[in-house]
Write an enzyme that holds these catalytic residues in place. Structure first.
Site, PDB file in Angstrom:
ATOM      1  CE1 TYR A 146      43.831 -20.977 -26.844  1.00 13.34           C
ATOM      2  CE2 TYR A 146      46.210 -20.958 -27.101  1.00 13.34           C
ATOM      3  CZ  TYR A 146      45.022 -21.655 -26.979  1.00 13.34           C
ATOM      4  OH  TYR A 146      45.033 -23.023 -27.006  1.00 13.34           O
TER       5      TYR A 146
ATOM      6  CG  HIS B 153      26.481 -14.836 -17.250  1.00  9.69           C
ATOM      7  ND1 HIS B 153      26.338 -14.516 -15.928  1.00  9.69           N
ATOM      8  CD2 HIS B 153      26.931 -16.108 -17.267  1.00  9.69           C
ATOM      9  CE1 HIS B 153      26.677 -15.539 -15.174  1.00  9.69           C
ATOM     10  NE2 HIS B 153      27.050 -16.527 -15.958  1.00  9.69           N
TER      11      HIS B 153
ATOM     12  CE  LYS C 196      45.959 -21.479 -30.687  1.00 13.55           C
ATOM     13  NZ  LYS C 196      45.962 -22.822 -30.138  1.00 13.55           N
TER      14      LYS C 196
ATOM     15  CD  GLU D 198      41.411 -30.480 -32.124  1.00 15.17           C
ATOM     16  OE1 GLU D 198      42.312 -29.974 -32.813  1.00 15.17           O
ATOM     17  OE2 GLU D 198      40.513 -29.798 -31.586  1.00 15.17           O
TER      18      GLU D 198
ATOM     19  CG  LEU E 294      42.721 -24.739 -33.457  1.00 18.10           C
ATOM     20  CD1 LEU E 294      41.774 -23.662 -32.940  1.00 18.10           C
ATOM     21  CD2 LEU E 294      44.049 -24.637 -32.755  1.00 18.10           C
TER      22      LEU E 294
HETATM   23  N1  PDD Z   1      47.677 -25.531 -29.307  1.00 17.69           N
HETATM   24  N2  PDD Z   1      44.275 -28.451 -31.725  1.00 17.69           N
HETATM   25  C1  PDD Z   1      44.262 -27.890 -30.506  1.00 17.69           C
HETATM   26  C2  PDD Z   1      43.102 -28.153 -29.612  1.00 17.69           C
HETATM   27  C3  PDD Z   1      45.336 -27.073 -30.100  1.00 17.69           C
HETATM   28  O1  PDD Z   1      45.311 -26.488 -28.886  1.00 17.69           O
HETATM   29  C4  PDD Z   1      46.439 -26.878 -30.971  1.00 17.69           C
HETATM   30  C5  PDD Z   1      47.615 -26.015 -30.601  1.00 17.69           C
HETATM   31  C6  PDD Z   1      46.408 -27.478 -32.235  1.00 17.69           C
HETATM   32  C7  PDD Z   1      47.514 -27.295 -33.250  1.00 17.69           C
HETATM   33  O2  PDD Z   1      47.447 -26.013 -33.861  1.00 17.69           O
HETATM   34  P1  PDD Z   1      48.764 -25.299 -34.424  1.00 17.69           P
HETATM   35  O3  PDD Z   1      49.401 -26.267 -35.356  1.00 17.69           O
HETATM   36  O4  PDD Z   1      48.266 -24.086 -35.106  1.00 17.69           O
HETATM   37  O5  PDD Z   1      49.639 -25.003 -33.227  1.00 17.69           O
HETATM   38  C8  PDD Z   1      45.304 -28.251 -32.578  1.00 17.69           C
HETATM   39  C9  PDD Z   1      48.674 -24.565 -28.904  1.00 17.69           C
HETATM   40  C10 PDD Z   1      50.053 -24.872 -29.323  1.00 17.69           C
HETATM   41  C11 PDD Z   1      48.503 -24.248 -27.430  1.00 17.69           C
HETATM   42  O6  PDD Z   1      47.361 -24.235 -26.999  1.00 17.69           O
HETATM   43  O7  PDD Z   1      49.486 -23.970 -26.738  1.00 17.69           O
END
Ligand code: PDD
Length: 279
Positions: A33, A101, A144, A176, A200
Site C-alpha cells: 500500500y 500459499h 510497505k 522507528e 520503512l
Molecule cells: N505509515 N514507518 C512506518 C512503519 C509507517 O507505517 C509509516 C507511515 C512511516 C512514515 O512514512 P511516510 O513519511 O512516508 O508516511 C514510517 C502510514 C502513514 C500508514 O500506515 O498509514
C-alpha cells in the site's frame, strides 16, 4: 472521506466497492500500500511515493507497472482541491481460484484507492507520550506491506499504556515507530536511523533530512542506541498523516524539559513553509 472510491478501473460509491473473499489481500495480507498526502488538490512528493510503491511491488514479486502519469490520472478524480487529504492505495496479488500459499498464475492484481481528509493531529502541538517496545516485526520492514498485524499489536500496546506511539527496539538500537519514522536531537545534532530493511523509507523523513541540510540544522543518519535515546533532548516521530510529532515523555520519563523543543519548532516551520510552497 470522499464517497467515491476507485476499484479495478472503475469509480463507485464506497458502499458499492466489494472484493471477493478469495482475494489474496483478504486471505494472506498479500499486498502492498501507499499513503500519499495531497495539499490543495496537489499530491505531495508524488514521484517519491511511486518510486517507493514500485520498490514494494518488486520486493513482493507483484507484476504491475503504471507510470506516474497513469497513477495521477487514477487519483485526481478522487481529490478535492479545498482540503488537505491523503490517497490510500492498496494493491493485492488478486483473487485466485482457491486458497494456496504459492503465487497463482494469470491472476489480475486488485487495485483499490480512496481519499480521506487529513485532520491535524493534536499531538503535533502538545507533544505526545511514547513507549519503547521490542521490534517484533519481520525482516522486510522497508516493504510497505499490507500485512500489518505486528504494527497493530505494537501500536495498541502503546495506546493501552496511554501513549500515542511505540518506539521499536531491535538488538539495543531503535528502528522507528509502529507507523512512523524516528528522529532524536542528541548533543545538538538531529539524528535518524539510516534506511535499511529494518525501517520503512519514509517520505516525510526524506523531506525533513533535505530541509535540515538546506537550512543549517546539524543532521545525520546514524544508529541510535536505546540508552542514547533516553538522554535525547528532543525525540520526534514522523509520518505523512501526522507530520512531525514531538515526543515529550518516553517510558514515563520527560524528554528534555517535557515540551516540544526548539529544533522541532524550527523544522516544523520549515515543513509548513515547504508544503505551502508546493500547494
Ligand atoms: N505509515 N514507518 C512506518 C512503519 C509507517 O507505517 C509509516 C507511515 C512511516 C512514515 O512514512 P511516510 O513519511 O512516508 O508516511 C514510517 C502510514 C502513514 C500508514 O500506515 O498509514
Amino acid at each position: 472521506m470522499s464517497d467515491t472510491v476507485y476499484l479495478n478501473g472503475e469509480y463507485m460509491p464506497l458502499a458499492d466497492a466489494k472484493i471477493p473473499v478469495l482475494d489474496r489481500g483478504f486471505l494472506f495480507g498479500d499486498g502492498v500500500y501507499e499513503v500519499i498526502p495531497a495539499y490543495a488538490g496537489r499530491l505531495f512528493r508524488f514521484e517519491d511515493h511511486i518510486v517507493r510503491l514500485n520498490n514494494s511491488l518488486r520486493e513482493i514479486r507483484l507484476d504491475l507497472h503504471k507510470t506516474v502519469a497513469e497513477w495521477q490520472a487514477i487519483f485526481q478524480p478522487l481529490l478535492d482541491s479545498g482540503k488537505d487529504e491523503y490517497i490510500y492505495l492498496q494493491i493485492t496479488r488478486g483473487c485466485a481460484p482457491k486458497r494456496d500459499h504459492g503465487f497463482p498464475e494469470h491472476v489480475v492484481p486488485t487495485v483499490f484507492a480512496m481519499c480521506s481528509e487529513i485532520k491535524p493531529f493534536p499531538g503535533r502541538v502538545t507533544g505526545v507520550k511514547a513507549v519503547t517496545l521490542d521490534d517484533t516485526r519481520w525482516q522486510k520492514c522497508h516493504v510497505k506491506a499490507t500485512a500489518l498485524l505486528a504494527h497493530l499489536l505494537l501500536r495498541q500496546e502503546a495506546l493501552d499504556q496511554d501513549c500515542a506511539e511505540a518506539i521499536l527496539v531491535r538488538n539495543g538500537y531503535v528502528t522507528e515507530g509502529a507507523a512512523s519514522n524516528l528522529f532524536a536531537v542528541i548533543d545538538d545534532e538531529l539524528i535518524t536511523p539510516p534506511n535499511s530493511n529494518e525501517i520503512l523509507p519514509g517520505i516525510t523523513r526524506d523531506v525533513i533530512l533535505e530541509l535540515a541540510a538546506a537550512n543549517g540544522i546539524a543532521c545525520k543518519e546514524d544508529v541510535i542506541a536505546v540508552e542514547a535515546l533516553k538522554n535525547a533532548s528532543e525525540i520526534w516521530v514522523t509520518s505523512s498523516t501526522r507530520e512531525i510529532v514531538p515526543v515529550i515523555e518516553l517510558d514515563g520519563q520527560l524528554v528534555g524539559p517535557g515540551k516540544p523543543g526548539p529544533v522541532f519548532q524550527k523544522t516544523d516551520q520549515l515543513l509548513q513553509a515547504y508544503k505551502q510552497s508546493l500547494a
